[in-house]
Design an enzyme around this catalytic site. Structure first.
Site, PDB file in Angstrom:
ATOM      1  N   LYS A   1       0.960  -1.373   0.016  1.00 20.64           N
ATOM      2  CA  LYS A   1       0.041   0.097   0.094  1.00 20.64           C
ATOM      3  C   LYS A   1       0.777   1.172  -0.075  1.00 20.64           C
ATOM      4  CE  LYS A   1      -2.184  -0.792   3.967  1.00 20.64           C
ATOM      5  NZ  LYS A   1      -1.465  -2.206   4.364  1.00 20.64           N
TER       6      LYS A   1
ATOM      7  N   ARG B   1      -9.538   1.507   8.985  1.00 16.91           N
ATOM      8  CA  ARG B   1      -9.430   0.186   9.166  1.00 16.91           C
ATOM      9  C   ARG B   1     -10.415  -0.628  10.227  1.00 16.91           C
ATOM     10  NH1 ARG B   1      -3.216   0.950   8.767  1.00 16.91           N
ATOM     11  NH2 ARG B   1      -2.431  -1.207   9.215  1.00 16.91           N
TER      12      ARG B   1
ATOM     13  N   ARG C   1      11.826  -6.004   4.347  1.00 19.30           N
ATOM     14  CA  ARG C   1      11.397  -4.346   4.460  1.00 19.30           C
ATOM     15  C   ARG C   1      12.320  -3.715   5.127  1.00 19.30           C
ATOM     16  NH1 ARG C   1       5.496  -2.239   4.810  1.00 19.30           N
ATOM     17  NH2 ARG C   1       5.361  -2.869   7.128  1.00 19.30           N
TER      18      ARG C   1
ATOM     19  N   ARG D   1      11.278  -2.364  10.800  1.00 21.27           N
ATOM     20  CA  ARG D   1      10.200  -1.711  11.748  1.00 21.27           C
ATOM     21  C   ARG D   1      10.019  -2.813  12.860  1.00 21.27           C
ATOM     22  NH1 ARG D   1       5.108  -0.052   7.914  1.00 21.27           N
ATOM     23  NH2 ARG D   1       4.126  -0.931   9.638  1.00 21.27           N
TER      24      ARG D   1
ATOM     25  N   ARG E   1      -0.858  -8.895  13.015  1.00 21.71           N
ATOM     26  CA  ARG E   1      -1.308  -8.057  12.368  1.00 21.71           C
ATOM     27  C   ARG E   1      -2.087  -8.532  11.101  1.00 21.71           C
ATOM     28  NH1 ARG E   1       3.739  -5.258  10.219  1.00 21.71           N
ATOM     29  NH2 ARG E   1       2.451  -3.556   9.311  1.00 21.71           N
TER      30      ARG E   1
HETATM   31  P1  AMP Z   1       0.730   0.840   8.564  1.00 21.69           P
HETATM   32  O1  AMP Z   1       2.058   1.585   8.453  1.00 21.69           O
HETATM   33  O2  AMP Z   1      -0.263   1.112   7.859  1.00 21.69           O
HETATM   34  O3  AMP Z   1       0.922  -0.864   8.428  1.00 21.69           O
HETATM   35  O4  AMP Z   1       0.318   1.119  10.055  1.00 21.69           O
HETATM   36  C1  AMP Z   1       1.230   0.689  11.063  1.00 21.69           C
HETATM   37  C2  AMP Z   1       0.655   0.681  12.691  1.00 21.69           C
HETATM   38  O5  AMP Z   1       0.059   2.056  12.973  1.00 21.69           O
HETATM   39  C3  AMP Z   1      -0.693  -0.271  12.691  1.00 21.69           C
HETATM   40  O6  AMP Z   1      -0.183  -1.556  12.928  1.00 21.69           O
HETATM   41  C4  AMP Z   1      -1.275   0.223  13.739  1.00 21.69           C
HETATM   42  O7  AMP Z   1      -0.621  -0.180  15.155  1.00 21.69           O
HETATM   43  C5  AMP Z   1      -1.314   1.860  13.621  1.00 21.69           C
HETATM   44  N1  AMP Z   1      -2.280   2.459  12.639  1.00 21.69           N
HETATM   45  C6  AMP Z   1      -2.118   2.712  11.327  1.00 21.69           C
HETATM   46  N2  AMP Z   1      -3.177   3.299  10.846  1.00 21.69           N
HETATM   47  C7  AMP Z   1      -4.153   2.847  11.677  1.00 21.69           C
HETATM   48  C8  AMP Z   1      -5.765   3.097  11.852  1.00 21.69           C
HETATM   49  N3  AMP Z   1      -6.499   3.564  10.670  1.00 21.69           N
HETATM   50  N4  AMP Z   1      -6.225   2.433  12.967  1.00 21.69           N
HETATM   51  C9  AMP Z   1      -5.791   2.253  13.890  1.00 21.69           C
HETATM   52  N5  AMP Z   1      -4.414   1.917  13.872  1.00 21.69           N
HETATM   53  C10 AMP Z   1      -3.537   2.502  12.757  1.00 21.69           C
END
Ligand code: AMP
Length: 211
Positions: free
Chosen positions: A8, A83, A122, A155, A166
């Site tokens: 994404k 989400r 990554r 990360r 996740r």
């Molecule tokens: P991502 O980089 O999109 O994979 O997001 C990394 C982490 O940020 C996720 O595993 C959540 O802990 C938090 N996070 C990101 N976007 C959201 C969201 N819309 N709602 C809740 N937690 C989020």
């Protein structure tokens, strides 16, 4: 939309360059808050590291603020939001208030094992959020960001155990949101397998169709 690690962030970054609109990644915003040690960052750090979702109320404040900024007036590429069911409602209300609408919702897909392989390789830039892959898209000098020269990191939530958790959060909370967008006839499913540019060509065709 799509499982963690499906691409994404990579696709959204390509799309924002092509469309000349901001890339609004909630994950990047939260990671930046953690890095800066802000009060939001201190609250969410543990959740991010363990792959759990940040509470909807906090996410609502964050997205209302971000989409209300002037650079988002012409449009934006939203990555990582909504989400949950509650966030879907929050986004509907924000868009309604701003007088905007979603043109298209992409759902990127790839098999889980392929994603685990990708996530373990990554590497991200903590400074400018650029994303690299040790095999598919390595940085020009090992361990160094091509864009800003900072040291790349893995990360904390990209370990295999956290990745599996996740995935489960994604299946339980986020997949139903994709179905809701399908019912609204906004969803375009895109095969996420292949080089970033190949996947982007698929997205590009779908954007043209949707615009
Ligand atoms: P991502 O980089 O999109 O994979 O997001 C990394 C982490 O940020 C996720 O595993 C959540 O802990 C938090 N996070 C990101 N976007 C959201 C969201 N819309 N709602 C809740 N937690 C989020």
């Amino acid at each position: 939309m799509g499982m963690p690690g499906v691409g994404k962030g990579t696709q959204a970054a390509l799309l924002k360059d092509a469309l000349n609109v901001p890339h609004v990644s909630t994950g990047d915003i939260l990671r930046e808050a953690v890095r800066a040690g802000s009060s939001l960052g201190r609250k969410v750090r543990g959740l991010l590291d363990s792959g759990q979702l940040v509470p909807d109320e906090m996410m609502g404040d964050l997205i209302v603020n971000r989409l209300g900024q002037s650079d988002a007036r012409r449009g934006f590429v939203l990555d990582g939001f909504p989400r949950t069911q509650a966030q879907l409602g929050i986004l509907d209300r924000v868009l309604n208030r701003l007088g905007g609408r979603l043109d298209v919702v992409f759902l990127l897909t790839a098999p889980e094992d392929e994603i685990v392989r990708r996530l373990s390789a990554r590497r991200t830039c903590p400074q400018c959020a650029s994303v690299f892959h040790l095999e598919g898209n390595p940085p020009r000098s090992p361990g160094v960001c091509d864009k800003c020269g900072s040291a790349l990191v893995q990360r904390a939530d990209d370990s295999e155990e956290v990745i599996r958790g996740r995935f489960q959060v994604y299946r339980e909370q986020t997949l139903p949101i994709a179905h809701a967008y399908q019912e609204r006839e906004l969803l375009q499913e895109i095969d996420g397998i292949g080089e970033p540019q190949t996947v982007f060509e698929r997205l590009g065709q779908a954007v043209e169709l949707a615009s």
